[in-house]
Design an enzyme around this catalytic site. Structure first.
Site, short mmCIF file in Angstrom:
data_model
loop_
_atom_site.label_atom_id
_atom_site.label_comp_id
_atom_site.label_asym_id
_atom_site.label_seq_id
_atom_site.Cartn_x
_atom_site.Cartn_y
_atom_site.Cartn_z
N ARG A 181 -8.40 0.00 4.59
CA ARG A 181 -7.51 0.99 3.97
C ARG A 181 -6.20 0.34 3.54
O ARG A 181 -5.59 0.74 2.56
CB ARG A 181 -7.19 2.11 4.96
N ARG A 201 0.52 14.79 12.84
CA ARG A 201 0.98 14.55 11.46
C ARG A 201 1.06 15.87 10.66
O ARG A 201 0.41 16.04 9.63
CB ARG A 201 0.09 13.54 10.77
N ASP A 261 4.57 0.85 12.07
CA ASP A 261 3.33 0.25 11.58
C ASP A 261 3.10 -1.15 12.15
O ASP A 261 1.99 -1.68 12.01
CB ASP A 261 3.33 0.18 10.05
N LYS A 321 0.86 -1.21 0.00
CA LYS A 321 0.00 0.00 0.00
C LYS A 321 0.88 1.25 0.00
O LYS A 321 0.65 2.18 -0.77
CB LYS A 321 -0.87 0.01 1.24
N ASN A 322 1.93 1.24 0.84
CA ASN A 322 2.74 2.46 1.00
C ASN A 322 3.74 2.68 -0.11
O ASN A 322 4.50 3.64 -0.09
CB ASN A 322 3.40 2.47 2.38
N CYS A 363 -4.75 8.02 9.05
CA CYS A 363 -5.05 7.46 10.37
C CYS A 363 -4.84 8.50 11.48
O CYS A 363 -3.89 9.27 11.46
CB CYS A 363 -4.15 6.25 10.63
#
Ligand code: EPZ
Length: 431
Positions: free
Chosen positions: A402, A126, A310, A22-23, A121
């Site tokens: 997600r 952030r 993560d 995903k990243n 998230c």
């Protein structure tokens, strides 16, 4: 609203195919904005964050289409030849953190950009100050007003950029913008994650001239234009790590296919301390759980190649059922411990203060009605539910979708008892 209904107690065994990262896919999709051509991304899981990025590209005038390919997942055809707009409104930006990654690529393509503050998230403030500082160092004029970033990159210049922190997203934003800035840009103190190397490889396949990703200096020689390509992103090391932790908790023998052992060394070193057995092959990892995992001692999250933030939440589940005490320190995100409150409902023995958790392992934890606090916190609670005595209902699982695709199907295929159920009542977050 959807929930997982999980019945604990089954041991997991068999094979699971790890999906592309995903990243990696999220910054690569942002990078497609730079390319006035067609791009084929192979084997793309329908993570909801990927779908959200496709919506942003389409808002800008691009086209995206899933097409059948030769892999388990469909391929994604991306065509940004008709990008005409340069704004990302709040209603699209607020659903994903990676919306901010489009700032660099829109500036690179259109010279001006108006991008709303990102979502993502709820694991901390952030901020995006490092992104903005880097783009300013490359000659961009940036105004932060009313929740939007207004930027003008018409007077861009190649420069040395020193990041105050090795931010993954800021590194990616600057790489994308600098890839089409005339001259040589060097990024010092960049993030070194495997996904940064993947973005470099994708952009170079589109004709960029980038080197050094994964090291402490990235060198970018700007080119006037990028062209299309066909690209397959790297394996998702966080999904793989989640299944490895599941193996340590409730595994007999689990074979992870399309996994990359070299990207998970920090985790593997800690899991071996629990007395599970791990065999690393070229593109597979095989884990054999132990009858009673021992404590892994301590983990402290850090930038790559340190222990990945993560996987901190899934490790809290493992620590809760290991024999002995474990220490877990979260250094990157100041609000990434909300899952602890849900674990306490399941009988876990955890004390937390200022990002430091002391976990006393127990051989029994119990199913409960719990809520997904964020993507990886949700994964943590799935693992706890698979171990717990009795059943667990895990609400708000849209957050899990997600970054995990068909998670319940993969776990069911391994022998886990988990199913997706629709629930009418709105679940209220009590925090
Ligand atoms: C990326 O987020 C990942 N997301 C995150 O994965 C991951 O946890 C994180 O990197 C760290 O590895 C994507 O790639 C889409 P950062 P990002 O910028 O880029 C501070 C998941 O679960 N910071 O490296 O947002 C920030 O507050 C997600 O898959 C600033 O202060 O992470 C944090 O404390 C969650 N100013 C630290 O740096 C900035 O301008 C690391 O953030 C940028 C960041």
């Amino acid at each position: 609203m959807e929930s997982f209904y999980i019945v604990g107690g089954n041991k997991l065994e068999g094979e699971v195919e790890i999906d592309p990262a995903k990243n990696s896919l999220l910054p690569i999709l942002a990078g497609c904005i730079l390319v006035d051509d067609e791009i084929l991304l192979e084997n793309v899981p329908k993570y909801s964050d990927v779908i959200a990025m496709c919506k942003i590209l389409e808002h800008l005038g691009g086209k995206t289409k899933f097409v059948s390919g030769k892999y388990k997942n469909e391929d994604l055809l991306v065509d940004c030849r008709d990008i005409v707009y340069s704004d990302v409104p709040n209603e699209l930006a607020c659903s994903v953190r990676s919306s901010i990654f489009t700032l660099g690529s829109i500036l690179g393509r259109k010279k001006i950009a108006k991008v709303s503050y990102p979502g993502g998230c709820d694991i901390g403030l952030r901020p995006i100050d490092i992104h903005i500082a880097g783009l300013k160092q490359l000659g961009c004029k940036v105004v932060d007003k009313n929740g939007y970033i207004y930027a003008d990159g018409s007077k861009r210049r190649a420069e040395d950029v020193m990041l105050s922190f090795s931010s993954v997203g800021a590194t990616e934003n600057i790489m994308m913008f600098a890839s089409v800035c005339k001259g040589q840009t060097r990024i010092f103190n960049p993030a070194r994650e495997p996904e940064i190397v993947d973005l470099q490889n994708f952009l170079n396949k589109c004709g960029a001239k980038i080197s050094g990703a994964g090291s402490n200096m990235i060198v970018i020689d700007g080119v006037p234009k990028l062209h299309g390509c066909c690209y397959h992103a790297i394996s998702d090391r966080i999904e793989a790590g989640t299944f490895l932790i599941a193996g340590a908790m409730v595994g007999k023998e689990i074979v992870l296919k399309n996994a990359s052992p070299k990207d998970n060394q920090a985790l593997i070193a800690k899991l071996l301390k629990t007395t599970c057995k791990i065999k690393e092959e070229n593109d597979r990892i095989i884990i054999k759980g132990s009858p009673r995992p021992q404590s892994f001692g301590e983990i402290e999250t850090a930038v790559y190649p340190g222990f990945p933030t993560d996987l901190q939440a899934p490790m809290c589940s493992l620590a809760s059922v290991c024999d002995g005490y474990s220490l877990i320190i979260e250094n990157l995100f100041e609000a990434r411990l909300k899952h602890i409150g849900e674990l306490l409902k399941m009988g876990c023995d955890i004390r937390c203060k200022n990002g430091v958790c002391i976990v006393k392992g127990r051989d029994k934890i119990y199913g409960a009605d719990v809520i997904t606090t964020d993507l990886r916190g949700g994964a943590c609670l799935v693992l706890a539910g698979l171990y717990a005595e009795g059943y667990t209902t895990l609400n708000n699982i849209e957050l899990i979708d997600r970054g995990y695709f068909k998670l319940e199907e993969k776990l069911t295929a391994l022998g886990g008892e988990i199913k997706r159920i629709k629930c009418e009542k709105k679940v209220y977050n009590c925090y």
